[in-house]
Write an enzyme that holds these catalytic residues in place. Structure first.
Site: not given
Length: 305
Positions: A106-108
């Site tokens: 999700a933080k890519n």
């Protein structure tokens, strides 16, 4: 990096016509990266097909394998985009693929950028807020999710409900600076300028949150922005600030806003600043916010005397 599949590409009949291209690190690489065997082979085949600019289903499958092993490989994401658009592939299936990848990534940044490109091409943002909400429920300060949310509501005009959404989040965590930032964005970016009535309502909202957490900088910054946009002077919040001081709340944000208030009043009325503002600068420098002592000394020197 996780293994992509059990069968090597060199053993797959559908890839027998492709000669893999090895990575060229030069004759004496100083610090060669220890790639896994699966990843190294997949990249060798990627280099081969990128040279011929092949765009096919087998290439999409290859790109999926690489992305699953290295989700941050932006070149591979870009190539997948080109293949998908060239083939006229089902974009909703691409969203399913992104949903799957986002569960653990999700933080890519690459995932969010790719999703934006796909959704923009689809011209349909109906699924996006639910998708974003699920991510924010897991991490309420995911920068990429909030940035993407701002694009989505701007692109598809999904402004309704955003102020209430941030209000709900701030009930759970008044220190959620991401929610504060989004609230400011919505207030001042939605079609039609924020009315003075809206601004006054938000000033009251901010004051309420400040009372809950007077040392939290987010509502103070929000309030400051509102006061800048208000047609009324900073002095409108003087009773509120004095009320907090009467409670002996030791907040640098409180004193900082009072200094701003006195400074604006002095400039607008062409007079020397109230001496209490100078005293507040000294108090901040010597006791409350010593780590920024030089700043408060400078701030004091710039006040109209």
């Amino acid at each position: 990096m996780a293994a992509a599949t059990e069968l090597p590409y060199s053993k797959r009949p559908e890839w027998s016509d492709v000669s893999p291209v090895s990575q060229d690190d030069g004759p004496n690489p100083l610090v060669p990266i220890a790639y896994s065997a699966d990843y190294r082979e997949a990249m060798d085949y990627f280099r081969a097909i990128s040279r011929t600019q092949e765009k096919s289903q087998r290439v999409l499958d290859l790109l999926r394998d690489i992305i699953e092993m290295n989700p941050a490989h932006y070149t591979v994401w870009q190539y997948r985009q080109d293949v998908v658009f060239s083939m006229g592939a089902d974009l909703n299936k691409e969203l399913d693929f992104i949903n799957e990848m986002a569960e653990n990534q999700a933080k890519n940044y690459q995932i969010w950028h790719y999703r934006q490109v796909i959704v923009d091409r689809l011209g349909d943002g109906s699924q996006e807020l639910d998708f974003i909400n699920a991510i924010i429920d897991e991490d309420s300060k995911n920068y990429h999710a909030w940035s993407y949310r701002q694009w989505v509501i701007s692109r598809f005009g999904l402004w309704d409900g955003e102020m209430q959404y941030t209000a709900d989040l701030l009930v759970f965590d008044v220190r959620n600076n991401s929610a504060w930032n989004h609230r400011h964005f919505v207030l001042f970016s939605k079609p039609g300028s924020a009315s003075q009535s809206d601004i006054q309502d938000e000033i009251e909202f901010a004051k309420n949150k400040i009372q809950q957490a007077p040392n939290n900088p987010s509502p103070w910054n929000y309030l400051s922005g509102l006061l800048e946009a208000s047609e009324q002077p900073f002095m409108q919040v003087a009773p509120f600030l004095e009320e907090l001081r009467a409670k002996e709340i030791q907040s640098p944000h409180l004193l900082s806003m009072m200094i701003d208030m006195y400074e604006q009043d002095a400039k607008e009325n062409s007079k020397a600043v109230d001496p209490v503002a100078l005293e507040m600068c000294d108090h901040l420098a010597d006791r409350i916010d010593v780590i920024r002592q030089k700043y408060w000394r400078y701030r004091k020197s710039q006040l109209p005397c």
